[in-house]
Design a protein around this motif. Structure first.
Motif, PDB file in Angstrom:
ATOM      1  N   ALA A  21       0.901  -1.299   0.013  1.00  0.00           N
ATOM      2  CA  ALA A  21      -0.057  -0.082   0.146  1.00  0.00           C
ATOM      3  C   ALA A  21       0.956   1.162  -0.098  1.00  0.00           C
ATOM      4  CB  ALA A  21      -0.905  -0.004   1.022  1.00  0.00           C
ATOM      5  N   PRO A  22       1.980   1.534   0.946  1.00  0.00           N
ATOM      6  CA  PRO A  22       2.588   2.603   0.835  1.00  0.00           C
ATOM      7  C   PRO A  22       3.448   2.609  -0.420  1.00  0.00           C
ATOM      8  CG  PRO A  22       3.009   1.385   2.711  1.00  0.00           C
ATOM      9  CD  PRO A  22       2.242   0.704   2.101  1.00  0.00           C
ATOM     10  N   ALA A  23       3.860   1.468  -0.978  1.00  0.00           N
ATOM     11  CA  ALA A  23       4.644   1.384  -2.383  1.00  0.00           C
ATOM     12  C   ALA A  23       3.884   2.071  -3.469  1.00  0.00           C
ATOM     13  CB  ALA A  23       5.070  -0.229  -2.589  1.00  0.00           C
ATOM     14  N   GLY A  28       2.236   6.880  -6.854  1.00  0.00           N
ATOM     15  CA  GLY A  28       1.496   7.966  -7.107  1.00  0.00           C
ATOM     16  C   GLY A  28       2.059   9.368  -7.220  1.00  0.00           C
ATOM     17  N   ILE A  29       2.987   9.089  -5.995  1.00  0.00           N
ATOM     18  CA  ILE A  29       3.808  10.549  -5.778  1.00  0.00           C
ATOM     19  C   ILE A  29       4.546  10.817  -6.846  1.00  0.00           C
ATOM     20  CG2 ILE A  29       5.257  11.497  -4.377  1.00  0.00           C
ATOM     21  CD1 ILE A  29       3.953  10.048  -1.749  1.00  0.00           C
ATOM     22  N   GLY A  30       5.400   9.483  -7.345  1.00  0.00           N
ATOM     23  CA  GLY A  30       6.293   9.725  -8.422  1.00  0.00           C
ATOM     24  C   GLY A  30       5.567  10.482  -9.523  1.00  0.00           C
ATOM     25  N   ALA A  31       4.319  10.095  -9.904  1.00  0.00           N
ATOM     26  CA  ALA A  31       3.785  10.372 -10.970  1.00  0.00           C
ATOM     27  C   ALA A  31       3.456  11.972 -10.922  1.00  0.00           C
ATOM     28  CB  ALA A  31       2.388   9.738 -11.504  1.00  0.00           C
ATOM     29  N   MET A  32       3.080  12.310  -9.748  1.00  0.00           N
ATOM     30  CA  MET A  32       2.853  13.809  -9.667  1.00  0.00           C
ATOM     31  C   MET A  32       3.853  14.731  -9.477  1.00  0.00           C
ATOM     32  SD  MET A  32      -0.246  13.511  -6.476  1.00  0.00           S
ATOM     33  CE  MET A  32       0.739  14.602  -5.652  1.00  0.00           C
ATOM     34  N   PHE A  84       8.180  20.228  -3.158  1.00  0.00           N
ATOM     35  CA  PHE A  84       8.825  19.881  -1.806  1.00  0.00           C
ATOM     36  C   PHE A  84       7.824  19.493  -0.974  1.00  0.00           C
ATOM     37  CE2 PHE A  84       9.026  21.466   2.705  1.00  0.00           C
ATOM     38  CZ  PHE A  84      10.412  21.179   2.883  1.00  0.00           C
ATOM     39  N   LEU A  85       6.602  19.681  -1.122  1.00  0.00           N
ATOM     40  CA  LEU A  85       5.488  18.848  -0.147  1.00  0.00           C
ATOM     41  C   LEU A  85       5.608  17.361  -0.601  1.00  0.00           C
ATOM     42  CD1 LEU A  85       2.852  21.614   0.100  1.00  0.00           C
ATOM     43  CD2 LEU A  85       4.203  20.475   1.978  1.00  0.00           C
ATOM     44  N   SER A  86       5.498  16.940  -1.578  1.00  0.00           N
ATOM     45  CA  SER A  86       5.282  15.769  -2.527  1.00  0.00           C
ATOM     46  C   SER A  86       6.807  14.943  -2.241  1.00  0.00           C
ATOM     47  CB  SER A  86       5.233  15.663  -4.030  1.00  0.00           C
ATOM     48  OG  SER A  86       3.983  16.274  -4.352  1.00  0.00           O
ATOM     49  N   VAL A  87       7.724  15.598  -2.226  1.00  0.00           N
ATOM     50  CA  VAL A  87       9.172  14.936  -1.872  1.00  0.00           C
ATOM     51  C   VAL A  87       9.097  14.484  -0.381  1.00  0.00           C
ATOM     52  CG1 VAL A  87      11.554  14.858  -1.571  1.00  0.00           C
ATOM     53  CG2 VAL A  87      10.397  15.884  -3.804  1.00  0.00           C
ATOM     54  N   ILE A  88       8.579  15.253   0.475  1.00  0.00           N
ATOM     55  CA  ILE A  88       8.555  14.926   1.856  1.00  0.00           C
ATOM     56  C   ILE A  88       7.498  13.970   2.000  1.00  0.00           C
ATOM     57  CG2 ILE A  88       8.079  15.704   4.290  1.00  0.00           C
ATOM     58  CD1 ILE A  88      10.620  17.103   3.092  1.00  0.00           C
ATOM     59  N   ALA A 128       0.065  19.364  -1.100  1.00  0.00           N
ATOM     60  CA  ALA A 128       0.626  19.527  -2.692  1.00  0.00           C
ATOM     61  C   ALA A 128      -0.147  19.536  -3.711  1.00  0.00           C
ATOM     62  CB  ALA A 128       1.605  18.153  -2.564  1.00  0.00           C
ATOM     63  N   LEU A 129      -1.351  18.630  -3.603  1.00  0.00           N
ATOM     64  CA  LEU A 129      -2.368  18.863  -4.371  1.00  0.00           C
ATOM     65  C   LEU A 129      -3.124  20.191  -4.321  1.00  0.00           C
ATOM     66  CD1 LEU A 129      -3.863  15.196  -4.234  1.00  0.00           C
ATOM     67  CD2 LEU A 129      -2.719  16.294  -6.439  1.00  0.00           C
ATOM     68  N   ILE A 130      -3.254  20.726  -3.334  1.00  0.00           N
ATOM     69  CA  ILE A 130      -3.963  22.033  -3.205  1.00  0.00           C
ATOM     70  C   ILE A 130      -3.185  23.346  -3.836  1.00  0.00           C
ATOM     71  CG2 ILE A 130      -4.531  23.887  -1.395  1.00  0.00           C
ATOM     72  CD1 ILE A 130      -5.539  21.612   0.313  1.00  0.00           C
ATOM     73  N   GLN A 131      -1.738  22.921  -3.584  1.00  0.00           N
ATOM     74  CA  GLN A 131      -0.706  23.950  -4.199  1.00  0.00           C
ATOM     75  C   GLN A 131      -0.884  23.636  -5.808  1.00  0.00           C
ATOM     76  OE1 GLN A 131      -0.373  26.074  -1.829  1.00  0.00           O
ATOM     77  NE2 GLN A 131       1.898  26.436  -2.129  1.00  0.00           N
ATOM     78  N   PHE A 132      -1.139  22.595  -6.277  1.00  0.00           N
ATOM     79  CA  PHE A 132      -1.105  22.439  -7.689  1.00  0.00           C
ATOM     80  C   PHE A 132      -2.500  23.100  -8.224  1.00  0.00           C
ATOM     81  CE2 PHE A 132      -2.567  19.638 -11.283  1.00  0.00           C
ATOM     82  CZ  PHE A 132      -1.480  20.024 -12.181  1.00  0.00           C
ATOM     83  N   LEU A 133      -3.339  22.960  -7.258  1.00  0.00           N
ATOM     84  CA  LEU A 133      -4.651  23.461  -7.846  1.00  0.00           C
ATOM     85  C   LEU A 133      -4.555  25.074  -7.912  1.00  0.00           C
ATOM     86  CD1 LEU A 133      -7.875  23.268  -8.516  1.00  0.00           C
ATOM     87  CD2 LEU A 133      -8.301  23.325  -5.872  1.00  0.00           C
TER      88      LEU A 133
END
Length: 157
Positions: A21-23, A28-32, A84-88, A128-133
């Motif tokens: 599950a975390p993998a 998903g984070i990598g795609a984002m 930054f948020l996605s990497v963290i 991170a998604l909010i920032q993207f929006l």
């Protein structure tokens, strides 16, 4: 005999299944991150093009160019914060996988830490998604077609 106990092998298999599950979260984070990096590259390219036009513009065109450059600078900052948020979040997910293995292969109970790490990773991902929006909304706002390019008299209303 191979030297491994059947219990230890079963524990490893269970831990590996639990870590899926975390993998998937990491995938998903990598795609984002790929999407965010692409957006950042396009914003930077656009800002470089506008900077080259700066000296050759005057009046209204220059004011519009300066306003768009200001928004591009803001978009760069916002996308950078999303990255930054996605990497963290990804680092937290990696830590979560490590804690799953530690807990699965030892007698240490890390249940609360694992739940907290998962919650933290999802919260970071949400931010991170909010920032993207936010960045997309600014980009759409800036992509206004100037009135002189629109043929308003030919449109059916």
């Amino acid at each position: 005999m191979n030297g491994f106990s059947p219990v230890a092998s079963a524990d490893i298999v269970t831990v590996m299944q639990t870590a899926l599950a975390p993998a998937f979260l990491l995938v998903g984070i990598g795609a984002m991150l790929n999407l965010f990096a692409g957006r950042l590259a396009r914003i930077i390219d656009r800002s470089r093009n506008l900077q080259e036009l700066f000296q050759s513009t005057t009046g209204l065109d220059r004011r519009l160019l300066v306003a768009e450059l200001g928004d591009l600078q803001l978009r760069i900052k916002i996308v950078n914060s999303a990255i930054f948020l996605s990497v963290i979040s990804a680092i937290t997910a990696c830590t979560l996988i490590g804690m799953l293995f530690i807990m699965g292969l030892t007698a240490i109970d890390l249940s609360l830490a694992i739940a907290g790490a998962f919650f933290f990773a999802i919260c970071l991902l949400s931010c991170a998604l909010i920032q993207f929006l936010r960045e997309v909304r600014i980009g759409i706002r800036d992509f206004m077609i100037r009135e002189e390019y629109l043929e308003t008299s030919d449109r059916a209303e």
